[in-house]
Design an enzyme around this catalytic site. Structure first.
Site, PDB file in Angstrom:
ATOM      1  N   HIS B  52      -6.956   3.796 -10.607  1.00  0.00           N
ATOM      2  CA  HIS B  52      -7.347   2.442 -10.818  1.00  0.00           C
ATOM      3  C   HIS B  52      -8.634   2.389 -11.465  1.00  0.00           C
ATOM      4  CE1 HIS B  52      -3.746   0.965  -8.633  1.00  0.00           C
ATOM      5  NE2 HIS B  52      -4.239   1.739  -7.942  1.00  0.00           N
ATOM      6  N   SER B 341      -4.472   3.136  -1.117  1.00  0.00           N
ATOM      7  CA  SER B 341      -4.916   2.830  -2.368  1.00  0.00           C
ATOM      8  C   SER B 341      -6.198   2.103  -2.238  1.00  0.00           C
ATOM      9  CB  SER B 341      -3.827   2.288  -3.177  1.00  0.00           C
ATOM     10  OG  SER B 341      -4.054   2.073  -4.494  1.00  0.00           O
ATOM     11  N   CYS B 441      18.287  16.862 -14.249  1.00  0.00           N
ATOM     12  CA  CYS B 441      19.172  17.405 -13.360  1.00  0.00           C
ATOM     13  C   CYS B 441      18.653  17.569 -12.072  1.00  0.00           C
ATOM     14  CB  CYS B 441      20.050  18.482 -14.128  1.00  0.00           C
ATOM     15  SG  CYS B 441      19.463  20.124 -13.673  1.00  0.00           S
TER      16      CYS B 441
END
Ligand SMILES: Cc1cc2nc3c(=O)[nH]c(=O)nc-3n(C[C@H](O)[C@H](O)[C@H](O)COP(=O)(O)OP(=O)(O)OC[C@H]3O[C@@H](n4cnc5c(N)ncnc54)[C@H](O)[C@@H]3O)c2cc1C
Ligand SMILES: Cc1cc2nc3c(=O)[nH]c(=O)nc-3n(C[C@H](O)[C@H](O)[C@H](O)COP(=O)(O)OP(=O)(O)OC[C@H]3O[C@@H](n4cnc5c(N)ncnc54)[C@H](O)[C@@H]3O)c2cc1C
Lengths: 424, 483
Positions: B52, B341, B441
């Protein structure tokens, strides 16, 4: 730098048949590349029988079918590099029209191979869980049916004891039987659609004979268990395939196998700039199986998913023969008209044709189950061929031969569609 | 006499890992304690992976300070640890006049927090930079210092670097009690194992409040707040170039759409307070929300290309800000708690701060002469040139064997993951270190091979290899024929 006439990428049934197709037309300088330690492709793990009924007129197991081709490849002395992974395919920068195949192996190191023609025969892979985006936890015990098949048949280990299978594709059906024979309890096979995507004979022989319930119009809505799968919640779905609230049912199990579709393995083709068909997930080809890149051909499951290996071999042989013709400098009459799928038909291969092609077979799949229909091939309003059919199902590929006489009537794009019988 | 560590760090996430690395610069006996069987199993492995810029945090908070400091350190740290990092820039979209006002507020916050280069963009400029954005936007905020990094690679590399410099690691050690004996901490595991340390760092993520309570510190509580994501195939990686945020509104924080350093596209997260600190299951409602909201920013986002979905838990502190510093209950116990965060971004700066707090608490720091801040790059075949590949295979043939074909991961890389610090012991640990099984996959093909390699290298029977430790066995036994 050595220049090969033909490089075949993938040594499964398609790759082997393509190499042989070219060999029998006099091409000698051929190389087959495969990342596995032996030829045979996915057939090596298909130890059940049911292969070769059309081609050899007898019932073989997957490895037996592959071994017949592998023996012929060896007898002809066609070169193979195994344990070799192809990483890239590109056109040579020197303007020669050659292709450059980049591959890597622990024995040979890093290889750059020049070839005049290339056959793409990389097969397909299974759709994973992520593609379904099933909510819940992410524990051990969730496998694609093919991965489970490899564990059981090649490695000799059981991925679980109490199993739910999502998706009724052939591999899932085969694994339902295989796991049962190995002592596991297969509690249910759930299929999102109102019909199975597998061959009818597999539904009978792999589920019905063992009393395994096939739950049509059902899906797994949630996965439970933090470390190992502890169960799944299944639910019925409505006409738009959305789960119906209130129909949820919890099934305790330690394993969820997925058999939810196959995706042609076309990363190499895409990166090389081969034009793709969004419906098949494979290349757009003409009746010679030539792609949009001159000298590059495609066949087998990398072109479109087949249910029977016999048709793979047939298609691949044609691709090999076409590479031989290309090498002889016989300007193959490319596709001049488009072949389009309409009304109930999902796709048609080849996607391009030309009227002087000689006899051609069209391969196609339908999008739903239809009864008492006519398969109609048209050019504009002109009907070239109309064939009645009692039943067509998405799980079984249809094959429609067109004679040279029919082809000669073509003067524009061709469409293949279904019509209700007696609707004229 | 028992071995007494100078410092034991509880919690092997990015905060604990960065702290361990910072400590390994000094002549200290240090150890990292992690409850799971591999490091980086908490929030640090399941988040948005954004470095950030720092315009979001409220000025004057620890969040704002360490965010901006951590962001500035990121080049150096990722360079030393050979972890890919890219400053792709962050963009916040405005969909209304009110949003434009919010953007101006954010710009002002950014200025106060010392974030470089934050500016408003016109609708046209934003659309010309990011052609796939919604036509509905009214303008955007642009922060060029925003970036993307692989969070688990960063945390794992920090721990590996610390271990290469002598720090120790103990996994499978769940701290359930802390006592004091002769002035030292006695850290007790669930299994009854004891470990002695002069100082403790509490970097236990969502469990940090419980760990603090073990020494009688009940000054804070942590609520797990779940965020769900979908990860899209690499074919979608170029849908956007910058990280695209939605403006915070009364309706919530919105979701982001971002490329990842490995070339995928990531959309999410949701934000939902839950009660179970281990519930990282995804939900139909959550995934549906991610889908709906991401389309507001980028209408063409192709959710048919999803390759996996996952969820992470934010360690949301009651007080709102990071809790970093000595506990009131014991000065030798340093909390690095409530690190939600922008904790990933802030982690290098938090680590420096924690070490400073330890020094203030009396820990003597003497530099180690032989410390190396550089971690030998993890071999990455997929990023090498032809010549490099050729040379590598000649040197070690195991690099000529591709195991994971979706991501082009060689056996050599898998062996390195098992042999290098911190050693991988299960399938997911191999996956986080090498990307084997992370492609489209999702391990369908390489799974069986990775199990085989782990079994061979660790000397374990195939059916004892796990996906992620504990009861997560991949196989349940042999087939009839091979029994
Ligand atoms: C479980 C299962 C059950 C089946 N049951 C039947 C049945 O009962 N009867 C029947 O007729 N058919 C059956 N089939 C279908 C049949 O097996 C397939 O149609 C056939 O194998 C397809 O052949 P192929 O050569 O196109 O692909 P594959 O067999 O998949 O071969 C492709 C080869 O290409 C190689 N390759 C791919 N990419 C690369 C690369 N980049 N570099 C190097 N090598 C590469 C692969 O390693 C592989 O060897 C079944 C298939 C499966 C999976
Ligand atoms: C959805 C979401 C999105 C985010 N997005 C971003 C972002 O884009 N940018 C950003 O900068 N930050 C972001 N964050 C924040 C960032 O991920 C966290 O701040 C960071 O990972 C926290 O690291 P940590 O080491 O404190 O915690 P964790 O990674 O959770 O590590 C704590 C560790 O402690 C262990 N532990 C717990 N209890 C015990 C015990 N009793 N004994 C032993 N071990 C124990 C756990 O097992 C775990 O491994 C996000 C977080 C979430 C959840």
């Amino acid at each position: 730098m050595e220049r090969l006439d033909l490089v075949v990428i993938g040594g499964g049934p398609a790759g082997m048949a393509a190499a042989l197709g070219a060999w029998h037309q006099g091409v000698r300088n051929i190389l087959i590349l495969d990342r596995e330690a032996q030829l045979g492709g996915i057939l090596e793990q298909c130890i059940h029988n049911g292969f070769g009924l059309h081609h050899f007129k007898e019932e073989l197991t997957g490895p037996e079918y592959a071994a017949r081709y592998a023996k012929e490849v060896a007898d002809c002395g066609i070169c193979c590099l195994l344990d070799t992974m192809v990483l890239d395919l590109a056109e040579a920068l020197d303007g020669s029209g050659d292709k450059v195949v980049t591959a890597v192996s622990s024995k040979e190191g890093y290889l750059r191979i020049h070839a005049k023609t290339v056959v793409l025969a990389m097969g397909c892979r299974e759709r994973p869980r992520g593609a379904l985006n099933t909510p819940g936890t992410r524990p051990a015990g969730i496998y694609t049916a093919g991965a489970a098949q490899k564990f059981v048949n090649i490695k000799g280990y059981m991925p679980g004891k109490e199993v739910v299978i999502l998706g009724s594709g052939d591999i899932g059906l085969i694994m339902a039987r295989r796991m049962t024979l190995e002592g596991a309890k297969v509690k249910a096979v759930c299929e999102l659609m109102p019909y199975s995507g597998g061959l009818t004979r597999n539904i009978v022989q792999c589920l019905e004979d063992f009393g395994i319930p096939l739950k049509l119009s059902h899906t797994v809505v949630r996965i439970h268990g933090r470390e190992r799968v502890e169960g799944v919640t299944i639910a019925a779905v409505d006409g738009s395939r959305k789960p119906i609230p209130g129909s949820e049912e919890f099934i305790p199990c330690d394993t969820l196998l997925l058999s939810v579709g196959l995706i042609p393995e076309n990363e190499l083709s895409r990166a090389a700039g081969v034009k793709m068909d969004p419906v098949t997930g494979g290349a757009v080809v003409d009746q010679n199986r030539q792609t949009s890149l001159p000298g590059v051909f495609a066949c087998g499951n990398v072109l479109h998913v087949h249910d029977l290996v016999d048709y793979v071999s047939e298609e691949a042989e044609l691709a090999g023969q076409s590479a031989a013709a290309y090498l002889r400098g016989e300007a193959p009459c490319g596709g001049t008209v488009e072949v389009k799928a309409r009304d109930g038909v999902r796709y048609v291969v080849p996607q391009r044709l030309c009227k002087d092609a000689g006899p051609v077979s069209l391969y196609f799949r339908v999008g739903d189950i239809y009864k008492d229909v006519k398969i109609v091939v048209k050019c504009g309003e002109k009907v070239l061929l109309s064939r009645p059919k009692k039943k067509v199902v998405p799980g079984e590929m249809e094959r429609l031969p067109l004679t040279a006489g029919i082809l000669s009537q073509i003067d524009g794009d061709v469409t293949v569609c279904l019509e209700q019988k007696g609707a004229e | 006499m028992e071995k007494v560590y100078d410092v034991a760090v509880i919690g092997g996430g990015v905060v604990g890992g960065m702290t361990l690395r910072e400590l390994s610069r000094y002549q200290l006996k240090t150890i990292l304690l992690e409850q799971a069987e591999d490091v980086v199993m908490g929030a640090s492995k399941a988040n948005s992976a954004i470095v950030h810029a720092g315009f979001d945090a409220e000025p004057g908070t620890l969040k704002a300070q360490y965010n901006v400091e951590g962001n500035a350190l990121m080049e150096a740290v990722t360079g030393e640890l050979s972890v890919p990092f890219r400053r792709n820039g962050s963009m916040v979209l405005a969909f209304s006049e009110e949003d434009l006002k919010t953007l101006r507020d954010l710009q002002e916050r950014g200025r106060k927090n010392g974030v470089p280069g934050v500016r408003l963009m016109s609708r046209e400029e934003a659309l010309s930079q990011e052609p796939n954005l919604s036509e509905e936007i009214k303008g955007a905020l642009w922060a060029p210092s925003g970036g993307i990094v692989c969070p688990y690679e960063l945390a794992t590399a920090a721990i590996g670097n610390a271990m290469d410099n002598g720090a120790e690691l103990k996994t499978g050690f769940r701290v359930t009690g802390i006592e004091k004996e002769n002035g030292n901490f006695v850290v007790i595991s669930e299994a009854g194992e004891k470990l002695y340390a002069r100082y403790l760092v509490n970097a236990a993520g969502v469990h940090a409040d419980e760990v603090a309570r073990m020494i009688g510190d009940d000054s804070f509580s942590i609520t797990p707040r779940r965020g769900e994501y979908m990860l899209l195939d690499k074919t979608q990686g170029a849908t956007v170039f910058a990280t695209i945020f939605q403006p915070p509104t009364k309706m919530g924080k919105g979701v982001l759409v971002t490329p990842t350093v490995d070339g995928n596209l990531l959309v999410g997260p949701t934000s939902e307070d839950i009660s179970d600190k281990a519930d990282t299951a995804t939900t139909p409602e959550g995934l549906e929300k991610v889908e709906r909201l991401s389309k507001l920013s980028v209408p063409s986002v192709n959710l048919r290309a999803v390759i996996t979905s996952f969820a992470g838990l934010r360690a949301t502190p009651g007080g709102g800000d990071f809790i970093i510093g000595p506990s009131a209950a014991d000065a030798g116990f340093i909390n690095a708690a409530g690190i939600e965060s922008p904790g990933l971004t802030a982690s290098p700066a938090i680590a420096v701060a924690v070490v400073k707090h330890l020094e203030e608490a009396g820990l003597v720091l003497i530099k180690r002469e032989d410390f190396s801040s550089f971690r030998k790059p993890f071999p990455k075949f997929r990023r090498m040139s032809g010549a490099e590949r050729e040379a590598l295979i000649r040197q070690d043939a195991s690099f000529g064997r591709i195991v994971c074909r979706c991501e082009t991961i060689t056996e050599g890389e898998i062996l390195a993951a098992i042999r290098r610090n911190p050693p991988a012991r299960d399938v997911d640990a191999v996956k986080r270190r090498t990307r084997a099984g992370m492609g489209r996959c999702q391990g369908g093909f390489c799974g069986p091979q990775v199990v085989e390699i782990l079994s061979r290298e660790l000397g374990l029977p195939m059916d004892e290899v796990t996906k992620c430790g504990g009861a997560s066995r991949m196989l349940v036994g042999k087939t009839k024929e091979t029994q």
